[in-house]
Enzyme design. Sequence first.
Site, PDB file in Angstrom:
ATOM      1  NE  ARG A 285      -4.194  -1.596  -0.097  1.00 49.34           N
ATOM      2  CZ  ARG A 285      -4.232  -2.587  -0.993  1.00 49.34           C
ATOM      3  NH1 ARG A 285      -3.226  -2.784  -1.816  1.00 49.34           N
ATOM      4  NH2 ARG A 285      -5.291  -3.374  -1.064  1.00 49.34           N
ATOM      5  CD  GLN A 314      -4.108   2.819  -6.279  1.00 43.55           C
ATOM      6  OE1 GLN A 314      -3.024   2.314  -6.169  1.00 43.55           O
ATOM      7  NE2 GLN A 314      -5.199   2.086  -6.384  1.00 43.55           N
ATOM      8  CG  HIS A 333      -3.463  -1.081  -7.733  1.00 44.95           C
ATOM      9  ND1 HIS A 333      -4.193  -0.735  -6.627  1.00 44.95           N
ATOM     10  CD2 HIS A 333      -2.950  -2.305  -7.454  1.00 44.95           C
ATOM     11  CE1 HIS A 333      -4.123  -1.697  -5.731  1.00 44.95           C
ATOM     12  NE2 HIS A 333      -3.389  -2.672  -6.211  1.00 44.95           N
TER      13      HIS A 333
HETATM   14  P1  NDP Z   1      -1.012 -11.956   4.284  1.00 43.53           P
HETATM   15  O1  NDP Z   1      -2.120 -11.645   5.236  1.00 43.53           O
HETATM   16  O2  NDP Z   1      -0.874 -13.328   3.742  1.00 43.53           O
HETATM   17  O3  NDP Z   1       0.386 -11.578   4.938  1.00 43.53           O
HETATM   18  C1  NDP Z   1       0.608 -10.361   5.575  1.00 43.53           C
HETATM   19  C2  NDP Z   1       1.709 -10.612   6.562  1.00 43.53           C
HETATM   20  O4  NDP Z   1       2.082  -9.346   7.122  1.00 43.53           O
HETATM   21  C3  NDP Z   1       1.293 -11.501   7.757  1.00 43.53           C
HETATM   22  O5  NDP Z   1       2.270 -12.486   7.946  1.00 43.53           O
HETATM   23  C4  NDP Z   1       1.256 -10.499   8.899  1.00 43.53           C
HETATM   24  O6  NDP Z   1       1.527 -11.071  10.155  1.00 43.53           O
HETATM   25  C5  NDP Z   1       2.352  -9.574   8.494  1.00 43.53           C
HETATM   26  N1  NDP Z   1       2.373  -8.292   9.189  1.00 43.53           N
HETATM   27  C6  NDP Z   1       1.335  -7.543   9.601  1.00 43.53           C
HETATM   28  N2  NDP Z   1       1.790  -6.415  10.169  1.00 43.53           N
HETATM   29  C7  NDP Z   1       3.143  -6.452  10.115  1.00 43.53           C
HETATM   30  C8  NDP Z   1       4.173  -5.592  10.542  1.00 43.53           C
HETATM   31  N3  NDP Z   1       3.876  -4.431  11.150  1.00 43.53           N
HETATM   32  N4  NDP Z   1       5.460  -5.951  10.315  1.00 43.53           N
HETATM   33  C9  NDP Z   1       5.763  -7.121   9.718  1.00 43.53           C
HETATM   34  N5  NDP Z   1       4.815  -7.988   9.291  1.00 43.53           N
HETATM   35  C10 NDP Z   1       3.521  -7.645   9.480  1.00 43.53           C
HETATM   36  O7  NDP Z   1      -1.160 -10.871   3.108  1.00 43.53           O
HETATM   37  P2  NDP Z   1      -0.698 -10.998   1.597  1.00 43.53           P
HETATM   38  O8  NDP Z   1       0.693 -11.503   1.556  1.00 43.53           O
HETATM   39  O9  NDP Z   1      -1.753 -11.682   0.810  1.00 43.53           O
HETATM   40  O10 NDP Z   1      -0.742  -9.461   1.161  1.00 43.53           O
HETATM   41  C11 NDP Z   1       0.138  -8.499   1.757  1.00 43.53           C
HETATM   42  C12 NDP Z   1      -0.343  -7.111   1.378  1.00 43.53           C
HETATM   43  O11 NDP Z   1      -0.180  -6.941  -0.016  1.00 43.53           O
HETATM   44  C13 NDP Z   1      -1.842  -6.894   1.607  1.00 43.53           C
HETATM   45  O12 NDP Z   1      -2.084  -6.455   2.912  1.00 43.53           O
HETATM   46  C14 NDP Z   1      -2.189  -5.850   0.604  1.00 43.53           C
HETATM   47  O13 NDP Z   1      -2.041  -4.559   1.176  1.00 43.53           O
HETATM   48  C15 NDP Z   1      -1.149  -6.011  -0.474  1.00 43.53           C
HETATM   49  N6  NDP Z   1      -1.723  -6.510  -1.725  1.00 43.53           N
HETATM   50  C16 NDP Z   1      -1.479  -5.783  -2.865  1.00 43.53           C
HETATM   51  C17 NDP Z   1      -1.997  -6.185  -4.061  1.00 43.53           C
HETATM   52  C18 NDP Z   1      -1.739  -5.389  -5.301  1.00 43.53           C
HETATM   53  O14 NDP Z   1      -2.473  -5.554  -6.268  1.00 43.53           O
HETATM   54  N7  NDP Z   1      -0.718  -4.571  -5.360  1.00 43.53           N
HETATM   55  C19 NDP Z   1      -2.854  -7.379  -4.178  1.00 43.53           C
HETATM   56  C20 NDP Z   1      -2.967  -8.132  -2.931  1.00 43.53           C
HETATM   57  C21 NDP Z   1      -2.443  -7.681  -1.757  1.00 43.53           C
HETATM   58  P3  NDP Z   1       0.307 -11.675  11.030  1.00 43.53           P
HETATM   59  O15 NDP Z   1      -0.130 -12.897  10.296  1.00 43.53           O
HETATM   60  O16 NDP Z   1       0.914 -11.945  12.332  1.00 43.53           O
HETATM   61  O17 NDP Z   1      -0.742 -10.613  11.075  1.00 43.53           O
END
Ligand code: NDP
Length: 391
Positions: A285, A314, A333
């Site tokens: 994001r 956006q 995007h």
């Molecule tokens: P997941 O939920 O699979 O993984 C997110 C990870 O981030 C989890 O392991 C979570 O830990 C961890 N996390 C949360 N907060 C923190 C922090 N402060 N520091 C370190 N790690 C943290 O999400 P995805 O991998 O599917 O997606 C990640 C992000 O990518 C989404 O949130 C979205 O914003 C973005 N995205 C972008 C897209 C695009 O088109 N550009 C499409 C899809 C997603 P925990 O499990 O403990 O909460």
Amino acid sequence: MAKVLCVLYDDPADGYPTAYARDDLPRIASYPGGQSAPAPSGTDFTPGHLLGSVSGELGLRAFLESRGHTLVVTSDKDREGSVFDRELADADVVVSQPFWPAYLTPQRIAAAKELKLAITAGIGSDHVDLDAAIAHGVTVAEVTYSNSISVAEHVVMTTLSLVRNYLPSHQVVLDGGWNIADCVARSYDLEGMHVGTVAAGRIGLAVLRRLAPFDVRLHYTDRHRLPIAVEDELGLTFHESAADMVPHCDVVTINAPLHPETEHLFDDELIGTMKRGAYLINTARARIADQDAVQRALESGRLAGYAGDVWHPQPAPADHPWRTMPHHGMTPHISGSSLSAQARYAAGTREILEAWLAGTPIREEYLIVDGGALAGTGAHSYAVHTPAADG
Ligand code: NDP
């Protein structure tokens, strides 16, 4: 009978395609970890066709209209008196994609008296005010995993593109030139570099797995450690925080959700601790990075490159400073909306609609809010009071 309001991005500037570059898509039956790909009772579209734009209609029209439901599709969503606002008044279901989000603000949710279901065709429901959805009993669902690998591939592509100086070298060809020194004066090998991800969830881990064969040194930080077997297999170094990790890295990729802990995480101070000439890739994001700090770091040479596909706001205005800052590899995007991803999230949207219309449970892994509370994947990945949405 239900009214489904679908907000999709515009068709291509020269019209909806009548032919495609390829004839088929590989069949993906399941994702890493075993979750099965969407499995609706049927589909009325050709995988590989453009489904995410207005004329593609996510392939939903025949399915809905043959059962007596109404489908309204528009791209007009942001201006005062938009088609979205007009049609929302009596819509039962809203469907939109994060690439062209229909922002469901508290005011809109309050005005949408019939609204019962908000579907994200894709992943990421932060364009929906989850507090308001909970308060009004609106179910929120997304097509978990449908485009995670698509985004991971985009991260790998932009990492190589920045490090190898691909885009400026391609521009030399387009401009009719052949000055090899112009191309290679900023071109390096990725081999041997230290690459770190902020978060190793679905996307972050997929990036690590895809980069491992490049003989790089891999790092990660996350709220939870990965299984030791995964750390060993990929040779991962774990760091307690992004602040601990980034000084060690030549390339940093951000794959964490936007929430108060991550908003503006990459500010002048954190970027100032990165190696001179590091690369930063952000497909998570936009507001996880401070917009002006990124621009300053590229201008000063602290960062050698920045890439990603998420912007604030956006669509990005024509004069957005990230369009013209040096050494960037930004796209609109698009990372999660390849034709391959569209086939999966269109099928997933239909699967969610089929369940909801039949009154049967929506898959737990697709649920974000249900029954007046965070549910399913939402209960793990989302918090209420999320910052205002953007790319
Ligand atoms: P997941 O939920 O699979 O993984 C997110 C990870 O981030 C989890 O392991 C979570 O830990 C961890 N996390 C949360 N907060 C923190 C922090 N402060 N520091 C370190 N790690 C943290 O999400 P995805 O991998 O599917 O997606 C990640 C992000 O990518 C989404 O949130 C979205 O914003 C973005 N995205 C972008 C897209 C695009 O088109 N550009 C499409 C899809 C997603 P925990 O499990 O403990 O909460």
